[in-house]
Write an enzyme that holds these catalytic residues in place. Structure first.
Site, PDB file in Angstrom:
ATOM      1  N   TYR A 167       1.277  -1.187  -0.240  1.00 51.55           N
ATOM      2  CA  TYR A 167       0.191   0.001  -0.206  1.00 51.55           C
ATOM      3  C   TYR A 167       0.790   0.994   0.179  1.00 51.55           C
ATOM      4  CZ  TYR A 167      -4.277  -3.051   1.044  1.00 51.55           C
ATOM      5  OH  TYR A 167      -5.008  -3.925   1.634  1.00 51.55           O
ATOM      6  N   SER A 192     -13.557  -4.080   1.316  1.00 47.53           N
ATOM      7  CA  SER A 192     -14.623  -3.335   0.658  1.00 47.53           C
ATOM      8  C   SER A 192     -16.295  -3.420   0.908  1.00 47.53           C
ATOM      9  CB  SER A 192     -14.288  -3.215  -1.082  1.00 47.53           C
ATOM     10  OG  SER A 192     -14.849  -2.761  -1.700  1.00 47.53           O
ATOM     11  N   LEU A 248     -18.249  -1.406   1.364  1.00 49.26           N
ATOM     12  CA  LEU A 248     -19.377  -0.662   0.070  1.00 49.26           C
ATOM     13  C   LEU A 248     -19.138  -0.600  -0.564  1.00 49.26           C
ATOM     14  CD1 LEU A 248     -18.493   2.383   3.211  1.00 49.26           C
ATOM     15  CD2 LEU A 248     -20.417   1.343   2.692  1.00 49.26           C
ATOM     16  N   GLY A 249     -18.766  -1.469  -1.285  1.00 52.33           N
ATOM     17  CA  GLY A 249     -18.638  -2.127  -2.974  1.00 52.33           C
ATOM     18  C   GLY A 249     -17.216  -0.959  -3.792  1.00 52.33           C
ATOM     19  N   GLY A 259     -17.882   1.703  -2.486  1.00 51.22           N
ATOM     20  CA  GLY A 259     -18.194   3.183  -2.619  1.00 51.22           C
ATOM     21  C   GLY A 259     -19.904   3.067  -3.196  1.00 51.22           C
ATOM     22  N   LEU A 270     -22.446   1.420  -2.974  1.00 50.32           N
ATOM     23  CA  LEU A 270     -23.469   1.399  -2.502  1.00 50.32           C
ATOM     24  C   LEU A 270     -23.025   2.409  -1.040  1.00 50.32           C
ATOM     25  CD1 LEU A 270     -22.669  -2.851  -0.428  1.00 50.32           C
ATOM     26  CD2 LEU A 270     -24.344  -1.279  -1.515  1.00 50.32           C
ATOM     27  N   THR A 271     -22.729   3.417  -1.630  1.00 44.19           N
ATOM     28  CA  THR A 271     -23.112   5.127  -0.925  1.00 44.19           C
ATOM     29  C   THR A 271     -24.236   5.450  -2.425  1.00 44.19           C
ATOM     30  OG1 THR A 271     -21.513   5.792  -2.415  1.00 44.19           O
ATOM     31  CG2 THR A 271     -20.738   4.967  -0.534  1.00 44.19           C
ATOM     32  N   GLY A 272     -24.165   5.016  -3.331  1.00 42.55           N
ATOM     33  CA  GLY A 272     -25.488   5.681  -4.686  1.00 42.55           C
ATOM     34  C   GLY A 272     -24.332   7.259  -4.874  1.00 42.55           C
ATOM     35  N   LYS A 273     -23.270   7.103  -4.809  1.00 39.87           N
ATOM     36  CA  LYS A 273     -21.753   7.852  -5.810  1.00 39.87           C
ATOM     37  C   LYS A 273     -21.874   8.099  -6.727  1.00 39.87           C
ATOM     38  CE  LYS A 273     -17.342   6.924  -3.640  1.00 39.87           C
ATOM     39  NZ  LYS A 273     -16.571   7.976  -2.570  1.00 39.87           N
TER      40      LYS A 273
END
Length: 347
Positions: free
Chosen positions: A53, A236, A238-239, A241, A243-246
């Site tokens: 990382y 992950s 939230l997939g 991001g 799953l935030t819908g953004k």
């Protein structure tokens, strides 16, 4: 913050874990240090990193930078003993680390020493193998996965070799526990069997991708987890991001992961946005924040040790930390399962 056992090690970890793969690229050092302090203040006692990382992108010149940033905070704060620290040894094939050399007794000791130096710590609480030398079906490789070319005896000989090297590190006090990542049920079972024969430390955890959008862990690995006390560290959740819908409606917010990696590591697909829309609809109908719902669902799973989240910015971290107050009702959990059946494996 609820605490969960890390396998049979006696170590307790918070149900949420601060992921650090953006430390040094998307997240500058001063903000990364603020994130560590905010997370600890909220009751998180678990931080995950890796020698390779930061990512987005992975580059030879930045390898190890995330560990260095954590190490600088350890030195500055004097609080290394206040949390559980996990890092990872990169697997075979990553050219920017050791020219892609496979994990073995030849690499383990020197790789641990490198991480300890960067982390400015005398020990690592959880030392993980980032992916198996023989390969993995993770990261969308499941669609064409074919293990028929594997050499069973070669794999087992390498496992024995690695476990013996890890045993020496446990004796030296450089690591406290051993974990896997991007691993399969068969692979984990072999690591467990060899440890029980006395070869080396027992697997404490598996760090695999897991979210409302990626539920490959739900069958054989779930059974292994609950019967063998090997908890999932879900990355992950939230997939990336989604799953935030953004990202709905083709949106690509500036500075977001999708603005750097348009395919989101293979997760961008024609089907995924319909699945996300269905989960967003559940959240809206029940008056829930979709981020909180996705993380609360992860935390509810019977095999979960900790869900690893990442936050590019501090305000995102603050929002994520508020999810621990949410417990999903049986009705909502049932609706989530119905959506999963309607939209299985959207990527």
């Amino acid at each position: 913050m609820k605490m969960n056992p890390l396998g049979r090690t006696g170590i307790e970890v918070s149900e949420l874990c601060l992921g650090t793969m953006t430390f040094g690229t998307q997240t500058p050092e001063d903000e990364a240090h603020d994130q560590i302090e905010m997370a600890l203040e909220a009751g998180v006692n678990f931080i995950d990193t890796a020698e390779m990382y930061p990512v987005n992108p992975i580059a030879k010149e930045t390898v190890g930078r995330s560990e260095e940033i954590i190490g600088n905070w350890n030195a500055k704060s004097g609080r290394r003993g206040d949390y559980v620290l996990a890092t990872k040894h990169s697997g075979e094939g990553l050219a920017v680390v050791r020219d892609g050399e496979a994990i073995s007794s030849r690499t383990i000791a020197t790789t641990i020493e490198g991480s300890l130096k960067r982390l400015q710590s005398d020990y690592i609480d959880l030392y993980q193998f980032h992916w198996p030398n023989r390969g993995s079906y993770m990261f969308r490789k499941n669609w064409s996965y074919d293990p028929s070319s594997q050499n069973r005896e070669q794999t087992l000989d390498n496992m024995r070799d690695c476990l013996e090297a890890l045993h020496k590190e446990v004796q030296r006090g450089t690591i406290r526990a051993f974990g896997l990542s991007n691993e399969s049920a068969w692979g984990t079972a072999q690591w467990l069997r060899l440890a029980e024969e006395g070869t080396g430390p027992r697997v404490a955890s598996i760090q695999n991708e897991y979210s409302l959008l990626c539920r490959m862990y739900d069958t054989d690995l779930a059974e292994l987890s609950v019967n063998e006390d090997v908890g999932l560290l879900a990355f992950s959740p939230l997939g990336t991001g989604l799953l935030t819908g953004k990202y709905q409606g083709g949106a690509v917010p500036e500075g977001s992961r999708k603005s750097i990696n348009p395919e989101l590591g293979g997760r961008h697909s024609p089907r995924v946005y319909d699945a996300v829309a269905a989960y967003l609809e559940i959240a809206a109908r029940h008056g829930l924040d979709p981020v909180h719902m996705a993380l609360a669902w992860c935390r509810s799973r019977p095999f979960m040790a900790s869900a690893i989240f990442g936050a590019t910015r501090q305000e995102q971290l603050d929002h994520i930390l508020k999810s621990v107050d949410l417990v999903l009702s049986p009705e909502i959990l049932d609706e989530i399962n119905q959506i999963h059946r309607a939209h299985p494996m959207p990527y």
